[in-house]
Scaffold this motif. Structure first.
Motif, PDB file in Angstrom:
ATOM      1  N   LEU A 178      56.569  47.934  24.281  1.00  0.00           N
ATOM      2  CA  LEU A 178      56.746  47.638  25.507  1.00  0.00           C
ATOM      3  C   LEU A 178      57.558  46.270  25.649  1.00  0.00           C
ATOM      4  N   VAL A 179      58.410  46.756  26.906  1.00  0.00           N
ATOM      5  CA  VAL A 179      59.419  45.594  27.465  1.00  0.00           C
ATOM      6  C   VAL A 179      58.892  45.513  28.952  1.00  0.00           C
ATOM      7  N   PRO A 180      57.928  44.319  29.138  1.00  0.00           N
ATOM      8  CA  PRO A 180      58.018  43.950  30.579  1.00  0.00           C
ATOM      9  C   PRO A 180      58.683  43.237  31.227  1.00  0.00           C
ATOM     10  N   LEU A 181      58.871  43.413  32.587  1.00  0.00           N
ATOM     11  CA  LEU A 181      60.037  42.979  33.210  1.00  0.00           C
ATOM     12  C   LEU A 181      59.362  42.148  34.524  1.00  0.00           C
ATOM     13  N   ASP A 182      60.204  41.180  34.709  1.00  0.00           N
ATOM     14  CA  ASP A 182      59.955  40.265  35.761  1.00  0.00           C
ATOM     15  C   ASP A 182      60.511  40.811  37.223  1.00  0.00           C
ATOM     16  N   VAL A 183      59.434  41.146  38.145  1.00  0.00           N
ATOM     17  CA  VAL A 183      59.828  41.794  39.389  1.00  0.00           C
ATOM     18  C   VAL A 183      60.846  40.956  40.057  1.00  0.00           C
ATOM     19  N   ASN A 184      60.894  39.598  39.923  1.00  0.00           N
ATOM     20  CA  ASN A 184      61.688  38.657  40.715  1.00  0.00           C
ATOM     21  C   ASN A 184      63.273  38.554  40.044  1.00  0.00           C
ATOM     22  N   LEU A 185      63.351  39.436  38.954  1.00  0.00           N
ATOM     23  CA  LEU A 185      64.730  39.458  38.641  1.00  0.00           C
ATOM     24  C   LEU A 185      65.758  40.247  39.515  1.00  0.00           C
ATOM     25  N   LYS A 186      66.996  39.733  39.620  1.00  0.00           N
ATOM     26  CA  LYS A 186      68.004  40.539  40.606  1.00  0.00           C
ATOM     27  C   LYS A 186      68.442  41.720  39.544  1.00  0.00           C
ATOM     28  N   VAL A 191      46.412  35.419  39.229  1.00  0.00           N
ATOM     29  CA  VAL A 191      47.465  34.803  40.059  1.00  0.00           C
ATOM     30  C   VAL A 191      49.036  34.523  39.365  1.00  0.00           C
ATOM     31  N   LEU A 192      48.911  34.375  37.923  1.00  0.00           N
ATOM     32  CA  LEU A 192      50.199  34.259  37.036  1.00  0.00           C
ATOM     33  C   LEU A 192      50.846  35.587  36.978  1.00  0.00           C
ATOM     34  N   PRO A 193      52.046  35.814  36.846  1.00  0.00           N
ATOM     35  CA  PRO A 193      52.640  37.115  36.665  1.00  0.00           C
ATOM     36  C   PRO A 193      52.492  37.596  35.164  1.00  0.00           C
ATOM     37  N   LEU A 194      52.127  38.787  35.324  1.00  0.00           N
ATOM     38  CA  LEU A 194      51.580  39.693  34.125  1.00  0.00           C
ATOM     39  C   LEU A 194      52.743  39.864  32.982  1.00  0.00           C
ATOM     40  N   HIS A 195      53.784  39.643  33.297  1.00  0.00           N
ATOM     41  CA  HIS A 195      54.916  39.881  32.351  1.00  0.00           C
ATOM     42  C   HIS A 195      55.104  38.725  31.580  1.00  0.00           C
ATOM     43  N   HIS A 196      54.566  37.660  31.738  1.00  0.00           N
ATOM     44  CA  HIS A 196      54.337  36.558  30.842  1.00  0.00           C
ATOM     45  C   HIS A 196      53.023  36.716  30.084  1.00  0.00           C
ATOM     46  N   MET A 197      53.355  36.383  28.799  1.00  0.00           N
ATOM     47  CA  MET A 197      52.188  36.606  27.868  1.00  0.00           C
ATOM     48  C   MET A 197      50.949  35.517  27.814  1.00  0.00           C
ATOM     49  N   PHE A 198      51.053  34.463  28.695  1.00  0.00           N
ATOM     50  CA  PHE A 198      50.147  33.706  28.985  1.00  0.00           C
ATOM     51  C   PHE A 198      48.832  34.429  29.831  1.00  0.00           C
ATOM     52  N   GLU A 199      49.580  35.352  31.052  1.00  0.00           N
ATOM     53  CA  GLU A 199      48.548  36.107  31.741  1.00  0.00           C
ATOM     54  C   GLU A 199      48.292  37.316  30.971  1.00  0.00           C
ATOM     55  N   SER A 200      48.949  38.031  30.399  1.00  0.00           N
ATOM     56  CA  SER A 200      48.727  39.347  29.834  1.00  0.00           C
ATOM     57  C   SER A 200      47.890  39.007  28.650  1.00  0.00           C
ATOM     58  N   THR A 201      47.939  38.108  27.888  1.00  0.00           N
ATOM     59  CA  THR A 201      46.890  37.803  26.889  1.00  0.00           C
ATOM     60  C   THR A 201      45.589  37.226  27.299  1.00  0.00           C
ATOM     61  N   GLY A 202      45.628  36.239  28.108  1.00  0.00           N
ATOM     62  CA  GLY A 202      44.547  35.234  28.415  1.00  0.00           C
ATOM     63  C   GLY A 202      43.860  35.772  29.565  1.00  0.00           C
ATOM     64  N   GLY A 203      44.870  36.457  30.428  1.00  0.00           N
ATOM     65  CA  GLY A 203      43.826  36.826  31.745  1.00  0.00           C
ATOM     66  C   GLY A 203      43.936  38.350  31.831  1.00  0.00           C
ATOM     67  N   LEU A 204      44.307  39.388  30.755  1.00  0.00           N
ATOM     68  CA  LEU A 204      44.340  40.734  30.939  1.00  0.00           C
ATOM     69  C   LEU A 204      43.250  40.946  29.585  1.00  0.00           C
ATOM     70  N   LEU A 205      43.724  40.815  28.571  1.00  0.00           N
ATOM     71  CA  LEU A 205      43.392  41.461  27.303  1.00  0.00           C
ATOM     72  C   LEU A 205      41.977  40.720  26.814  1.00  0.00           C
TER      73      LEU A 205
END
Length: 556
Positions: free
Chosen positions: A84-92, A203-217
């Motif tokens: 997986l390569v998670p992407l930030d939707v705020n990137l240009k 509330v934090l972006p899921l492409h960041h490990m903090f949210e995808s680990t702590g807030g999802l998994l």
């Protein structure tokens, strides 16, 4: 086995009923997925990836805002045996193309909101890469997950590459194995009480490990529910917390500071007997909290009710939390648990524990299975040094960059670049980032985060960032502030700056002389540049200052 396939399989078997993920979408109403439904949807999407030509070990990018189906894409890639390569939707566009090219992504997953942008990106890349939707129900019966390539992946196989965002240069990709991620989930589950009946608010972006680990998994593995917001509008967030009975929420310090200001601002502005009682009871509750007696929930039950009647604790990460914010919220009956980690450690390494194990001002002791040590640095204070981490969560290295990997990893230890100190019981206190350190002519080190903590108490500005300004061969401490438009300041620019400088000097009076701010710049915009996790973009701020009147290329 510590693989994402096994984590999902175990969670679906242990918690077959009840929503794992849910959210309200403005265009389609509520969406909800149980763990078995998540498993089935992910398996169907994994089969579609494989039918599209994706092979195990190849990269698949995911571009979508937070929503329940984000996890469908996450686990679909794992079940396909891909990376997986998670992407930030705020990137240009240029930034996204750079990551897609760098990663060699063979396919792209998006939701409906990102479908058109995703198609445009793939058109520029060429090569007939599959473009699949995460939010479309599958056609036909899903395959059995155990028959997919992900079921036979090994713990040490690469699971995810997280690229640094906001760059059109060479993005830094952190390579994390299945074991890196899943071992971190299992370690975090032990010190944090959560399970069926708990509702996490994302509330934090899921492409960041903090949210995808702590807030999802973590909630998936423990039987909790995750709720997603249709927007981050403060009114919607507040209403959702109360309506859904949110019990846990991961936040960054900037959001907690905003919450702190709003609660105290409303309380101190209250008139009559209510305002008088607060002015008497709040200092008492704060003193009791610091003495180890928690009376905030009894003295101020309305605060918890206003946030969420079922709120258990908030988790802070991503940057240092001002201890004053933590103490004040605890005195109001709201416990904030601060932790620490980096993408390179999947991400959590340290965490305070709810209750008596929560020492405000620290980021807690290491989580189970993780070791930490302090490596002294030149110019550092006694007991301070760079934080080194060792454990099963430490990354494999940086994607395509063996030189940078060799610099960061030393005999199994990861050199974090953060400066800290550890007490006798292993609790870590962070001082700042080594790369942000300001080296004075005296040879002493000043960590901007420590000065920013004091400036954060200012009433004349909305935010402040501390950087180093060159002074000969060394640097001096320099502050950039965004003035609050409602602050009682003169209109004339010079007079405004003088008033701000006086306030800065007052706040810095409690710091050692060498840490005090020597110059101040009033930022002309409404806000300083920040990352998606609300950290200041210091290099971008410095670049803007080099072009500002009165400064030059050699100043920063």
């Amino acid at each position: 086995m510590d693989t994402l396939y096994h984590l999902l399989k175990e969670a679906a078997a242990r918690f077959p009923s009840g929503a794992a993920l849910q959210g309200d979408r403005e265009e389609s109403g509520r969406a909800a997925l149980t763990r078995p439904e998540l498993c089935a949807r992910a398996a169907s999407l994994a089969r579609a990836l494989l039918d599209g030509g994706v092979k195990p070990g190849e990269a698949v990018a995911l571009l979508s805002p937070n929503r329940p189906e984000w996890a469908v894409g996450y686990f679909a890639v794992a079940l396909a045996g891909a990376v997986l390569v998670p992407l930030d939707v705020n990137l240009k566009e240029g930034e996204l193309l750079n990551v897609l090219r760098r990663s060699g992504a063979r396919a792209l997953l998006t939701d409906g909101a990102e479908r058109e942008r995703g198609a445009a990106l793939l058109a520029q890349l060429g090569g007939g890469r599959p473009h699949l939707r995460i939010d479309e129900p599958p056609a036909g019966s899903p395959p059995r997950p155990e028959e997919l390539p992900g079921a036979s992946r090994r713990e040490e196989d690469l699971a995810l590459v997280s690229f640094s965002s906001g760059t059109t240069g060479v993005p830094k990709g952190v390579m994390l194995s299945h074991k890196n991620i899943v071992s971190n989930v299992r370690s975090v589950m032990h010190p944090f009480p959560c399970g069926p009946g708990d509702v996490f608010l994302s509330v934090l972006p899921l492409h960041h490990m903090f949210e995808s680990t702590g807030g999802l998994l973590v909630p998936i593995a423990t039987g909790a529910t995750v709720h997603y917001l249709p927007s981050l509008n403060p009114r919607v967030l507040a209403e959702t917390m109360r309506r859904e009975g949110v019990s846990v929420c991961l936040m960054v310090p900037a959001l907690l500071r905003l919450m702190h200001r709003r609660i105290l601002g409303a309380a101190y502005s209250a008139g009559g007997m209510k305002g008088l009682l607060f002015r008497i009871l709040f200092p008492l509750s704060l003193a009791l909290a610091k003495a180890g007696v928690r009376a905030g929930g009894v003295l101020f039950p309305q605060v918890r009710r206003a946030l969420s009647p079922r709120l258990r604790y908030l988790v802070s990460g991503g940057a240092a939390l001002d201890p004053e914010v933590g103490w004040d919220l605890l005195a109001l009956g709201v416990e904030v648990i601060q932790g620490y980690g980096l993408t390179e450690t999947a991400p959590i390494t340290h965490a305070n524990r709810p209750g008596r194990g929560n020492r405000i001002g620290t980021v807690g002791p290491p989580i189970p299975g993780v070791e930490a040590r302090i490596d002294p640095v030149p110019g550092g204070a006694p007991g301070e040094g760079e934080v080194w981490i060792r454990g099963p969560n430490v990354m494999q290295g940086y994607f395509g960059n063996p030189e940078l990997t060799a610099e960061a990893l030393a005999e199994g230890w990861f050199r974090t670049g953060d400066i800290g100190r550890v007490d006798g019981e292993g609790y870590l206190t962070l001082c700042g980032r080594a790369k942000n350190v300001i080296v004075l002519e005296s040879g002493k080190n000043v960590y901007p985060e420590e000065v920013e903590e004091e400036l954060g108490k200012g009433a004349l500005w909305k935010e402040a960032c501390v950087i180093g300004r060159r002074a000969g061969r060394a640097e001096e401490v320099f502050a950039v502030v965004v003035v609050d438009p409602e602050a009682p300041l003169p209109r004339e620019e010079r007079a405004r700056r003088e008033e701000v400088e006086k306030a800065v000097r007052r706040l810095c009076a409690g710091l050692a002389d060498y840490k005090r701010v020597s110059g101040v710049y009033l930022w002309p915009g409404e806000a300083l540049p920040r990352t998606t996790t609300l950290k200041h973009k210091r290099e971008e701020i410095k670049e803007a200052l080099r072009r500002a009147p009165g400064f030059g290329p050699g100043d920063f």
